[in-house]
Design a protein around this motif. Structure first.
Motif, PDB file in Angstrom:
ATOM      1  N   GLU A 148      68.723 -47.401  54.120  1.00 48.27           N
ATOM      2  CA  GLU A 148      68.068 -48.031  52.992  1.00 48.27           C
ATOM      3  C   GLU A 148      66.876 -47.219  52.495  1.00 48.27           C
ATOM      4  O   GLU A 148      66.194 -46.539  53.262  1.00 48.27           O
ATOM      5  CB  GLU A 148      67.606 -49.456  53.338  1.00 48.27           C
ATOM      6  CG  GLU A 148      66.501 -49.537  54.363  1.00 48.27           C
ATOM      7  CD  GLU A 148      65.890 -50.934  54.455  1.00 48.27           C
ATOM      8  OE1 GLU A 148      66.101 -51.763  53.550  1.00 48.27           O
ATOM      9  OE2 GLU A 148      65.166 -51.171  55.435  1.00 48.27           O
ATOM     10  N   PHE A 149      66.660 -47.336  51.213  1.00 43.58           N
ATOM     11  CA  PHE A 149      65.552 -46.657  50.557  1.00 43.58           C
ATOM     12  C   PHE A 149      64.225 -47.282  50.962  1.00 43.58           C
ATOM     13  O   PHE A 149      64.089 -48.506  51.005  1.00 43.58           O
ATOM     14  CB  PHE A 149      65.749 -46.773  49.042  1.00 43.58           C
ATOM     15  CG  PHE A 149      64.621 -46.245  48.217  1.00 43.58           C
ATOM     16  CD1 PHE A 149      63.766 -47.132  47.554  1.00 43.58           C
ATOM     17  CD2 PHE A 149      64.417 -44.888  48.072  1.00 43.58           C
ATOM     18  CE1 PHE A 149      62.735 -46.659  46.773  1.00 43.58           C
ATOM     19  CE2 PHE A 149      63.387 -44.407  47.286  1.00 43.58           C
ATOM     20  CZ  PHE A 149      62.545 -45.286  46.640  1.00 43.58           C
ATOM     21  N   VAL A 150      63.256 -46.412  51.258  1.00 46.93           N
ATOM     22  CA  VAL A 150      61.904 -46.867  51.569  1.00 46.93           C
ATOM     23  C   VAL A 150      60.968 -46.565  50.401  1.00 46.93           C
ATOM     24  O   VAL A 150      60.249 -47.428  49.907  1.00 46.93           O
ATOM     25  CB  VAL A 150      61.391 -46.192  52.853  1.00 46.93           C
ATOM     26  CG1 VAL A 150      59.916 -46.517  53.085  1.00 46.93           C
ATOM     27  CG2 VAL A 150      62.232 -46.608  54.052  1.00 46.93           C
ATOM     28  N   GLY A 151      60.973 -45.322  49.947  1.00 50.32           N
ATOM     29  CA  GLY A 151      60.113 -44.935  48.841  1.00 50.32           C
ATOM     30  C   GLY A 151      60.370 -43.504  48.452  1.00 50.32           C
ATOM     31  O   GLY A 151      61.080 -42.773  49.144  1.00 50.32           O
ATOM     32  N   TYR A 197      58.362 -47.740  45.616  1.00 50.96           N
ATOM     33  CA  TYR A 197      58.686 -48.241  46.945  1.00 50.96           C
ATOM     34  C   TYR A 197      59.661 -49.405  46.869  1.00 50.96           C
ATOM     35  O   TYR A 197      59.730 -50.117  45.864  1.00 50.96           O
ATOM     36  CB  TYR A 197      57.402 -48.722  47.637  1.00 50.96           C
ATOM     37  CG  TYR A 197      56.331 -47.672  47.730  1.00 50.96           C
ATOM     38  CD1 TYR A 197      55.373 -47.535  46.727  1.00 50.96           C
ATOM     39  CD2 TYR A 197      56.287 -46.790  48.804  1.00 50.96           C
ATOM     40  CE1 TYR A 197      54.398 -46.554  46.798  1.00 50.96           C
ATOM     41  CE2 TYR A 197      55.314 -45.802  48.886  1.00 50.96           C
ATOM     42  CZ  TYR A 197      54.376 -45.694  47.877  1.00 50.96           C
ATOM     43  OH  TYR A 197      53.408 -44.724  47.949  1.00 50.96           O
ATOM     44  N   SER A 198      60.340 -49.607  47.960  1.00 48.74           N
ATOM     45  CA  SER A 198      61.150 -50.810  48.065  1.00 48.74           C
ATOM     46  C   SER A 198      60.217 -52.016  48.214  1.00 48.74           C
ATOM     47  O   SER A 198      59.071 -51.882  48.669  1.00 48.74           O
ATOM     48  CB  SER A 198      62.078 -50.725  49.269  1.00 48.74           C
ATOM     49  OG  SER A 198      61.334 -50.750  50.471  1.00 48.74           O
ATOM     50  N   ASP A 199      60.713 -53.156  47.854  1.00 49.23           N
ATOM     51  CA  ASP A 199      59.893 -54.367  47.941  1.00 49.23           C
ATOM     52  C   ASP A 199      59.492 -54.670  49.382  1.00 49.23           C
ATOM     53  O   ASP A 199      58.435 -55.245  49.631  1.00 49.23           O
ATOM     54  CB  ASP A 199      60.661 -55.554  47.363  1.00 49.23           C
ATOM     55  CG  ASP A 199      60.772 -55.495  45.856  1.00 49.23           C
ATOM     56  OD1 ASP A 199      61.646 -56.195  45.300  1.00 49.23           O
ATOM     57  OD2 ASP A 199      60.002 -54.738  45.224  1.00 49.23           O
ATOM     58  N   SER A 200      60.317 -54.262  50.321  1.00 43.80           N
ATOM     59  CA  SER A 200      60.055 -54.596  51.721  1.00 43.80           C
ATOM     60  C   SER A 200      58.854 -53.848  52.298  1.00 43.80           C
ATOM     61  O   SER A 200      58.291 -54.277  53.306  1.00 43.80           O
ATOM     62  CB  SER A 200      61.298 -54.323  52.567  1.00 43.80           C
ATOM     63  OG  SER A 200      61.646 -52.949  52.516  1.00 43.80           O
ATOM     64  N   LYS A 258      56.375 -52.297  50.034  1.00 48.35           N
ATOM     65  CA  LYS A 258      55.340 -52.167  49.012  1.00 48.35           C
ATOM     66  C   LYS A 258      54.045 -52.806  49.474  1.00 48.35           C
ATOM     67  O   LYS A 258      54.046 -53.929  49.987  1.00 48.35           O
ATOM     68  CB  LYS A 258      55.821 -52.808  47.715  1.00 48.35           C
ATOM     69  CG  LYS A 258      55.038 -52.404  46.489  1.00 48.35           C
ATOM     70  CD  LYS A 258      55.675 -53.010  45.238  1.00 48.35           C
ATOM     71  CE  LYS A 258      57.076 -52.503  45.018  1.00 48.35           C
ATOM     72  NZ  LYS A 258      57.706 -53.067  43.810  1.00 48.35           N
ATOM     73  N   SER A 287      66.198 -43.745  43.891  1.00 45.05           N
ATOM     74  CA  SER A 287      66.315 -44.534  45.110  1.00 45.05           C
ATOM     75  C   SER A 287      67.716 -44.544  45.698  1.00 45.05           C
ATOM     76  O   SER A 287      67.922 -45.040  46.797  1.00 45.05           O
ATOM     77  CB  SER A 287      65.880 -45.980  44.839  1.00 45.05           C
ATOM     78  OG  SER A 287      66.736 -46.571  43.874  1.00 45.05           O
TER      79      SER A 287
END
Length: 123
Positions: A46-49, A60-63, A65, A105
């Motif tokens: 999964e994408f982080v940033g 950034y990803s919402d998780s 941010k 992303s």
């Protein structure tokens, strides 16, 4: 070709901080957008940033941010991921990746990948 080497992973308690580094070689670093991804066991990557070539744009990803910050030093050919407020669900192998075409992303657009570094957050 671009070679990427991550470092800085380890074991940290929940609420703690960690900084990952990714050193690049083989191509003008400033021509590459850089991204961070992570993959937990049994889950998709999964994408982080990501950060733009100049460092002027990040997202950034919402998780993550508000907890994680990406920066880069083009003079040192290095990108960083500063992680704070770590949670057990942040436990994963973290990868840096380079994108020749620009900021994005989608994992499929990235051309080069590091070998990953393990981050484990204990509760």
């Amino acid at each position: 070709q671009v070679q990427l080497v991550e470092s800085g992973g380890g074991l940290v308690q929940a609420g703690g901080s960690l900084r990952l580094s990714c050193a690049a070689s083989g191509r003008a670093f400033s021509t590459l957008a850089m991204g961070w991804f992570r993959q937990a066991p049994g889950k998709v990557r999964e994408f982080v940033g990501a950060i733009s070539r100049s460092g002027g744009s990040t997202y950034y990803s919402d998780s993550v941010k508000g907890r994680f910050t990406i920066s880069r030093d083009n003079a040192k050919n290095t990108v960083y991921l500063q992680m704070g407020g770590l949670k057990p669900e942040d436990t994963a192998v973290y990868y840096c990746a380079a994108d020749r075409s620009g900021l994005g992303s989608d994992v499929r657009r990235y051309d080069y990948w590091g070998q990953g570094t393990q981050v484990t957050v204990s509760s």
